[in-house]
Design an enzyme around this catalytic site. Structure first.
Site, PDB file in Angstrom:
ATOM      1  CE  LYS A  13     -12.889   3.229  -7.680  1.00 47.22           C
ATOM      2  NZ  LYS A  13     -11.709   4.016  -8.180  1.00 47.22           N
ATOM      3  NE  ARG A  88      -9.747  -0.855  -5.352  1.00 49.98           N
ATOM      4  CZ  ARG A  88      -9.568   0.168  -5.029  1.00 49.98           C
ATOM      5  NH1 ARG A  88      -8.077   0.580  -4.967  1.00 49.98           N
ATOM      6  NH2 ARG A  88     -10.300   1.486  -4.735  1.00 49.98           N
ATOM      7  NE  ARG A 127      -8.823  11.879  -4.161  1.00 50.01           N
ATOM      8  CZ  ARG A 127      -9.033  10.549  -4.407  1.00 50.01           C
ATOM      9  NH1 ARG A 127     -10.231  10.214  -4.759  1.00 50.01           N
ATOM     10  NH2 ARG A 127      -7.997   9.731  -4.501  1.00 50.01           N
ATOM     11  NE  ARG A 133      -7.442   9.131  -0.966  1.00 45.78           N
ATOM     12  CZ  ARG A 133      -8.029   8.320  -1.632  1.00 45.78           C
ATOM     13  NH1 ARG A 133      -9.398   8.269  -1.921  1.00 45.78           N
ATOM     14  NH2 ARG A 133      -7.287   7.188  -2.394  1.00 45.78           N
ATOM     15  NE  ARG A 144      -4.382   6.212  -5.047  1.00 44.33           N
ATOM     16  CZ  ARG A 144      -4.791   7.179  -5.075  1.00 44.33           C
ATOM     17  NH1 ARG A 144      -3.854   8.307  -4.961  1.00 44.33           N
ATOM     18  NH2 ARG A 144      -6.046   7.419  -5.200  1.00 44.33           N
TER      19      ARG A 144
HETATM   20  P1  AMP Z   1      -9.457   4.013  -2.690  1.00 44.54           P
HETATM   21  O1  AMP Z   1      -9.991   4.983  -1.944  1.00 44.54           O
HETATM   22  O2  AMP Z   1     -10.573   3.063  -3.283  1.00 44.54           O
HETATM   23  O3  AMP Z   1      -8.740   4.607  -4.029  1.00 44.54           O
HETATM   24  O4  AMP Z   1      -8.355   3.181  -1.924  1.00 44.54           O
HETATM   25  C1  AMP Z   1      -7.431   3.814  -1.562  1.00 44.54           C
HETATM   26  C2  AMP Z   1      -6.334   2.712  -0.977  1.00 44.54           C
HETATM   27  O5  AMP Z   1      -6.838   1.538  -0.237  1.00 44.54           O
HETATM   28  C3  AMP Z   1      -5.783   1.830  -2.247  1.00 44.54           C
HETATM   29  O6  AMP Z   1      -4.724   2.414  -2.966  1.00 44.54           O
HETATM   30  C4  AMP Z   1      -5.410   0.563  -1.588  1.00 44.54           C
HETATM   31  O7  AMP Z   1      -4.042   0.480  -0.842  1.00 44.54           O
HETATM   32  C5  AMP Z   1      -6.526   0.437  -0.643  1.00 44.54           C
HETATM   33  N1  AMP Z   1      -7.740  -0.341  -0.997  1.00 44.54           N
HETATM   34  C6  AMP Z   1      -8.959   0.059  -1.087  1.00 44.54           C
HETATM   35  N2  AMP Z   1      -9.518  -1.079  -1.771  1.00 44.54           N
HETATM   36  C7  AMP Z   1      -8.648  -2.116  -1.834  1.00 44.54           C
HETATM   37  C8  AMP Z   1      -9.215  -3.267  -2.377  1.00 44.54           C
HETATM   38  N3  AMP Z   1     -10.141  -3.812  -3.106  1.00 44.54           N
HETATM   39  N4  AMP Z   1      -7.985  -4.416  -2.382  1.00 44.54           N
HETATM   40  C9  AMP Z   1      -6.734  -3.963  -1.936  1.00 44.54           C
HETATM   41  N5  AMP Z   1      -6.429  -2.726  -1.362  1.00 44.54           N
HETATM   42  C10 AMP Z   1      -7.503  -1.671  -1.355  1.00 44.54           C
END
Ligand code: AMP
Length: 191
Positions: A13, A88, A127, A133, A144
């Protein structure tokens, strides 16, 4: 152009969001990136989000919604935006609907990247080596994926029923996937 980009962790993404947003001259807004920036700066928002992120769980809707609302209110998002990783949950969908309705606009498309389960894990482990990360450990990756399947995957059906869901094969090279997204969005534009 108002777009959302959906797909499981590891679907690519972030990479695609920047490319698509650049093409349309709109900001790519990644909730994950905003949370990570807050964590590294040690802000109150970052401190609140960190526990959830480290566990692979979603940050509570009230916190996430408020953050997105503030970001979308910035002048650069006035002509449009691409949301990467938001909404989400059903409560986030509702919030986004309200935000967009308030401005008199509409959501143009929900782009969903689909990638094989094995490929997702392989990409995330790769990654983990390059980006380091905190949430790219094997246990947290699994968590996740579970959270995505339970809370976010069902939302695809909702956007499908609204007729704005654009499913794109996320396998292959970054360029191949970008090309598919552009082709798919042209179809949406013409409809
Ligand atoms: P990502 O980089 O999109 O994989 O997001 C990393 C982490 O940030 C996720 O595992 C959540 O803990 C938090 N996060 C990101 N976007 C959201 C969202 N829309 N709602 C809730 N938590 C989020």
């Amino acid at each position: 152009m108002r777009l959302i980009l959906m797909g499981p962790p590891g679907a690519g993404k972030g990479t695609q969001a920047t490319r698509v947003a650049d093409h349309f001259g709109i900001p790519a807004i990644s909730t994950g990136d905003i949370f990570r920036a807050n964590v590294s700066q040690g802000t109150p928002l970052g401190l609140e989000a960190k526990t959830y992120m480290d566990a692979g769980d979603y940050v509570p809707d009230e916190v996430t919604n408020k953050m997105v609302r503030n970001r979308i209110d910035e002048p650069d998002a006035e002509p449009g935006f691409l949301l990467d990783g938001y909404p989400r949950t059903p409560a986030q969908v509702e919030e986004l609907d309200g935000m967009i309705r308030f401005t008199g606009h509409k959501l143009d498309a929900a782009v969903v990247l689909t990638v094989d389960a094995d490929e997702l894990v392989a990409r995330l482990l790769q990654r983990a080596e390059t980006e380091g990360r905190a949430d790219d450990t094997e246990d947290v990756i699994r968590r996740r994926q579970e959270v995505y399947a339970e809370q976010t995957h069902p939302l695809i059906e909702l956007y499908r029923s609204r007729g704005i869901c654009v499913e794109v094969d996320g396998m292959g090279t970054v360029d191949e996937v970008t090309k598919r997204i552009f082709e798919a969005l042209d179809i949406v534009d013409e409809s």
